[in-house]
Design a protein around this motif. Structure first.
Motif: not given
Length: 563
Positions: A215, A218, A231, A234, A285, A288
């Motif tokens: 996390s 990202m 991505l 992920w 979430c 992302l």
């Protein structure tokens, strides 16, 4: 002649604003501008112009070079124009420097530990378990620090070492790592070998990447404009053996669970008994979804929300568990629709908030929706959503503003800035000015409610980022050719206690120099204001000024050739 005067004026303006430029030989048709900034906010070049280039009306290639000396060093050369003043380091910069030092220490300890484990594995020498590794929490903090300091490549290298350390320990047999804990221990020697170890707590277990690790990486990748890297991270996390879907698949094969409602409860019970399992939460979430939002992939962002809500019969993103969404989730989905220019899909966010969650929209939600109006340019053959309004019709933006006010949500300066930007995209300068009047009327009503008297109107309170609304209105007037109105707005905002910033001055100077004829007197007024308020010109402003000077010089050279 106008091109020559503008070049001289451009150089003079940089001198006035304590900025130096190195002008190297070259012609305007080469169009090569090489910039190398020593500081993001303060550009310190040197000025040198040849008389021949000015007399011939040829604009030379501009190259801004950075100095090797610190900014506070006094210069005694004759060609130097100004002496830069020493700058005090802010508390935030000092705190960031401390964090960077700690992050570098964590990085060094982890690299040393991985190197030691690699050499011992290659040589076949048995080593006892020892506290070699920094903790996962410390490594995650180092990743965040490197990302915040714009050194994302270093963060990725540290992340690679975290994975490598966990892989090395897992591959080592118990005979080489773990059985000799009762006979030998190198904790004291390891600590003694590092004089700065007192600030880092070393542990036995390697820093295996967890949910916070992915996390953090990202979120920093998205903030640095690298959503595709986020991505890829992920996809890498989803393929890890300790990802919850992979653990469930293994458990289902072992336990032979049937597929019904009871399966989900049994699966969650199995997950609770496991350690180091990666299960995405609402924060992950949202991160992302933000990566998809930056790319304008609103359908993928919507599938994440469907998976979080556990909706059936719709497209759900793979690997996302049922997780309660937050207001940030819905705002991120609206932002994805804004990037794609899909106002119809963005308006559905309000329906989803009322239908599937007990969450009310806030000012940011409506600001994003207003900013989505008239953003997408469609072909004649493409069907248009009636909710999106016309390409030159900002009525939907004003309707959203009225709905926002009716729901007792107070618009701020960012909201009015988005509203005025919509009017500028629609080439409706009159409606942009109307949006500015609505903002001033709101300020007046707020002052009356607070019983503030004996103070001139519009002077009591300043809305959040109110200068952005004024800047957007000046930009709208400049693009539509109403230069005099833009100048009056620039002078009026100073009278109502709203100080123009560097972006405001950049927008106004750009429209003044692009006007026909060029408004040099008013441009000097803007530059003198920047000098008075000590506003550093942005690189965008320099690029705009130089581009206009080059284009004028090109036109004059063509006229000379024709004559």
């Amino acid at each position: 002649m106008a091109g020559i005067l503008l070049i001289i004026f451009l150089v003079w303006s940089m001198v006035v604003l304590d900025c130096n430029v190195v002008v190297v030989s070259g012609f305007v048709n080469q169009r090569r501008l090489n910039f190398n900034f020593n500081d993001r906010h303060h550009i310190k070049p040197l000025i040198s112009i040849t008389k021949s280039s000015l007399l011939l009306g040829k604009a030379n290639k501009v190259h801004i070079r950075k100095h090797n000396k610190p900014s506070h060093t006094k210069r005694t050369r004759k060609n130097d124009i100004s002496v830069s003043k020493p700058q005090k380091v802010s508390d935030n910069a000092h705190l960031m420097s401390i964090k960077v030092k700690e992050a570098k220490l964590v990085e060094k300890l982890l690299f040393d530990a991985v190197d030691k484990m690699t050499r011992s594995r290659q040589s076949g020498i048995n080593i006892p378990p020892s506290k070699l590794f920094p903790s996962v929490r410390q490594c995650n903090a180092a990743l965040a620090t490197f990302g915040d300091s714009n050194d994302f490549r270093r963060a990725l290298k540290l992340f690679t070492q975290m994975k490598k350390s966990a892989s090395l320990v897992s591959r080592m047999s118990t005979s080489t790592y773990g059985k000799q804990s009762t006979t030998e221990s190198s904790d004291d020697t390891t600590t003694a070998n590092h004089p700065t170890i007192h600030s880092i707590d070393l542990v036995l277990d390697p820093p295996k990447p967890n949910l916070v690790t992915y996390s953090t990486l990202m979120s920093r990748a998205v903030s640095l404009g690298k959503p595709r890297v986020a991505l890829r991270l992920w996809n890498l996390m989803r393929n890890q053996p300790n990802f919850y879907t992979n653990v469930l698949s293994r458990k289902e094969r072992d336990v032979d669970i049937s597929g019904d409602t009871k399966t989900e409860l049994t699966a969650m019970e199995l997950l609770q008994k496991e350690n180091d399992i990666i299960v995405p939460d609402s924060i992950f979430c949202n991160t992302l979804m933000n990566a998809y939002a930056k790319l304008g992939k609103h359908e993928e962002a919507r599938s994440i929300l469907n998976a979080m809500l556990g909706l059936k019969g719709v497209s759900c993103h793979e690997g996302i568990p049922i997780t309660p969404p937050t207001i940030y989730t819905y705002n991120t989905l609206a932002d994805a629709c804004k990037t794609a220019g899909e106002l119809g899909a963005a308006l559905e966010v309000l329906e989803l908030m009322s239908a599937h969650a007990d969450i009310s929209p806030d000012a940011r939600t409506y600001t994003i929706l207003i900013s989505t109006v008239a953003r997408k340019k469609m072909n004649d053959k493409e069907a248009r959503d009636i909710r999106s309004g016309g390409l030159y019709d900002p009525d939907m933006a004003f309707a959203l503003l009225n709905r926002m006010i009716n729901e007792d949500i107070v618009p701020n300066g960012v909201t009015y800035c988005a509203l005025i930007d919509v009017c500028a995209r629609c080439s409706r300068c009159d409606l942009a000015l109307n949006g500015l009047r609505l903002m001033l009327k709101q300020k007046s009503a707020s002052s009356l409610e607070n019983n503030v008297r004996n103070v001139p109107m519009y002077h009591q309170q300043t809305l959040f980022n109110e200068v952005g609304a004024w800047t957007a209105c000046i930009n709208a007037c400049g693009k539509t050719g109403r230069v005099d109105t833009a100048i009056r707005l620039f002078r009026t905002m100073q009278q109502v206690n709203v100080k123009p910033n560097a972006v405001t001055c950049g927008c106004l100077s750009d429209c003044l120099l692009k006007a026909t004829p060029i408004r040099l007197t008013e441009t000097l007024e803007v530059l003198q204001y920047m000098k008075k308020e000590e506003l550093p010109p942005s690189p965008v402003m320099y690029t705009s000024l130089m581009g206009i000077a080059l284009s004028l010089a090109e036109k004059e050279n063509k006229n000379v050739i024709r004559d």
